[in-house]
Design an enzyme around this catalytic site. Structure first.
Site, PDB file in Angstrom:
ATOM      1  N   LYS A  43       6.022  -9.499  -2.529  1.00 53.44           N
ATOM      2  CA  LYS A  43       5.486  -8.138  -2.464  1.00 53.44           C
ATOM      3  C   LYS A  43       4.455  -7.948  -3.574  1.00 53.44           C
ATOM      4  CE  LYS A  43       7.185  -3.336  -2.560  1.00 53.44           C
ATOM      5  NZ  LYS A  43       8.395  -2.500  -2.722  1.00 53.44           N
ATOM      6  N   SER A  56       8.321   0.561   1.069  1.00 54.77           N
ATOM      7  CA  SER A  56       7.021   0.082   0.641  1.00 54.77           C
ATOM      8  C   SER A  56       6.848  -1.430   0.797  1.00 54.77           C
ATOM      9  CB  SER A  56       6.795   0.459  -0.824  1.00 54.77           C
ATOM     10  OG  SER A  56       7.783  -0.127  -1.660  1.00 54.77           O
ATOM     11  N   SER A  68      12.999   0.897   0.281  1.00 53.32           N
ATOM     12  CA  SER A  68      11.785   0.083   0.397  1.00 53.32           C
ATOM     13  C   SER A  68      12.032  -1.370   0.768  1.00 53.32           C
ATOM     14  CB  SER A  68      10.984   0.135  -0.912  1.00 53.32           C
ATOM     15  OG  SER A  68      10.399   1.404  -1.072  1.00 53.32           O
TER      16      SER A  68
END
Length: 528
Positions: free
Chosen positions: A129, A204, A228
């Site tokens: 990420k 996210s 997330s």
């Protein structure tokens, strides 16, 4: 305990305002341009193996790390033009590192067991990420003002995975500043769901979920402060684990955490195959691994099981979709039939206030009285804070550098809903006590991952509070594993959250293995 009438009216008015504003944003948003297209099915058998299986084959010289890494590079190049999940690759460096792995294995004289103990993920590709520092890679988290920022160090869990032999292929897209359930920003664009390109992959960690679900990665790393990890894994049909807080380091992530947020954020593994969750967590936990009982063999027949079908009818969230209610009921039926256990349905009235609990605790100051950094300040870094109302006007004129979701969060921060509430704190403390007493050290709870399957792009703007189903678990500080449960009639992933008591992560990871075996786990989106 009920919220006061005035506060209920404020909630209703704010919800109506948000819906109106975001409806206008939706009308102004361009289409994705890929409607009707599908991902191609996987053809390379290496892409259908877990990281654990790949590592074993590499150690045994049944396949080279270069072959494995190249297979994933080829797959990313095939699907990423459709998904927009990987925003910066390091393919050349990864192939060089894979060649070094193959050379190391050729020269190793200690045998396969030595390599497995020292380098359990040797030669296996990894996605990261973009909010995590990965040396030489961008770390902008979708913020245009951070364009050009390049990490000079590795975040601790990334460093531990690399030290275990994993090879990063690149970094993946996020929502702007990691605070929204759709991975979209004006720096890298919008990421798409591998099962339906017109739908969101979540956020996210949406880039991670998307590339994992699309078979462009086998293992990845995400962080979760309101869902997330779990929402992207749910929407994209893969596994993800929100660790008990305080176990895996959250250092060297952007944006930084402030106030009491460090108590509620968890870094954890994301992967296509359940058997990779445990070895990844063992590595990522580093020196705190002994706080968890990850080597304990779990006998599911000796656990106590509970199910909560919905939040009780919150005025902030929408009703749970019938497909999700039904699949959770099927899990209950299979547990009772396969294990001979009794799954008890329970209800907690406090869950109706999941959003209010989450937003209240996210706004609390730390133990020194320092409040969390305002979101408007983060939006403006490295310059002055932005004015959300001004950005709203600029957005209508097509001039804002910020997404509708980020502007909405800035506006939410200005509303009464974001202010700490003593009554909500009492609700949370009551819920915390009841939940901990229920779960103990041998309890497992099933709870919906979200009120619905993966929404269409931008549609969460109409329903901004549905993440409460994941967010409330963060505030309770409980470990939870998101598990895929097959596909619905539209070919979209179904799933469920599996929750346990604090430090009982091994229970939810064992449940992930059971549910994968029982319901089939990840499905190739190109084959559906």
């Amino acid at each position: 305990m009920a919220l006061g009438c005035l506060q209920r009216l404020q909630v209703w008015l704010f919800k109506a305002l948000v819906g109106l504003l975001f409806a206008v944003f939706r009308l102004l948003s361009p289409s994705s341009g890929v409607s009707g297209r599908k991902l191609p099915p996987i053809t390379d058998p290496l892409l259908a193996l877990s990281a654990t299986q790949l590592a074993k084959k590499i150690r045994r010289r049944e396949v080279s790390s270069v072959e494995v890494v190249q297979a994933y590079i080829d797959r990313i190049q095939e699907v990423n033009p459709l998904l927009n999940a990987v925003i910066k690759d390091r393919f050349s460096a990864a192939l060089q590192e894979a060649a070094q792995v193959d050379k190391l294995i050729e020269e190793e004289t200690g045998g396969e067991e030595v390599l497995e103990d020292r380098l359990p993920l040797l030669g296996v590709p990894l996605s990261v990420k973009e909010s995590f520092s990965l040396q030489g890679m961008p770390n902008a988290t979708g913020l245009i003002s951070r364009r050009g920022f390049v990490s000079t160090v590795d975040a601790p869990p990334v460093a531990l995975l690399k030290r275990a032999g994993a090879i990063p292929l690149g970094v993946t897209n996020t929502s702007e500043l990691c605070m929204w359930c759709e991975s979209n920003n004006h720096l890298h664009g919008i990421t798409r769901n591998p099962y339906d390109l017109d739908r969101i992959p979540g956020g996210s960690s949406g880039g991670e979920g998307s590339i994992l679900g699309g078979a462009g990665a086998v293992i990845g790393i995400g962080a979760d402060i309101g869902g997330s990890i779990r929402m992207p894994c749910f929407f994209c049909g893969v596994f993800g684990h929100k660790t008990t807080p305080g176990i895996v380091s959250n250092e060297n992530q952007y944006p930084p955490y402030s106030g009491r947020q460090e108590e509620y954020v968890s870094t954890g593994p994301m992967c296509r195959y359940a058997e990779d969750l445990l070895p990844m967590l063992k590595i990522m936990a580093g020196p705190k691994v002994n706080m968890l009982s990850l080597n304990t063999k779990v006998d599911l027949k000796k656990l106590r099981f509970f199910t909560i079908p919905h939040d009780g009818g919150s005025m902030m969230t929408y009703p749970v979709n019938k497909d999700l209610m039904q699949i959770q009921k099927q899990v209950v039926q299979r547990l009772e039939a396969d294990l001979g256990v009794k799954v008890q349905e329970v209800h907690f009235p406090e869950l109706k206030y999941g959003f209010q609990i989450w937003t209240t605790y996210m706004g609390l100051p730390d133990d020194k009285g320092k409040p969390p950094q305002p979101f408007a300040e983060l939006m403006g870094e490295p310059g002055r804070p932005v004015w959300p109302l001004w950005e709203l006007l600029k957005r209508f004129l097509g001039k804002s550098e910020h997404t509708a979701a980020a502007i909405g969060l800035g506006l939410l921060e200005m509303s009464p809903l974001s202010k700490p509430s003593a009554s909500v704190i009492q609700l949370k403390e009551k819920l915390q006590k009841e939940m901990e007493e229920l779960l103990g050290t041998d309890g497992v709870l099933l709870y919906p991952s979200h009120p619905r399957v993966a929404p269409k792009h931008h549609h969460p703007l109409f329903r901004p509070f549905d993440f409460a189903y994941t967010g409330v678990i963060n505030i309770l500080g409980l470990p939870v594993t998101q598990c895929p449960l097959g596909l619905n009639d539209e070919g979209l992933p179904l799933g469920v959250q599996v929750v346990a008591g604090k430090l009982q992560d091994h229970l939810t990871l064992a449940m992930a293995l059971y549910l994968e075996k029982t319901f089939g786990g990840w499905r190739d989106p190109g084959a559906n």
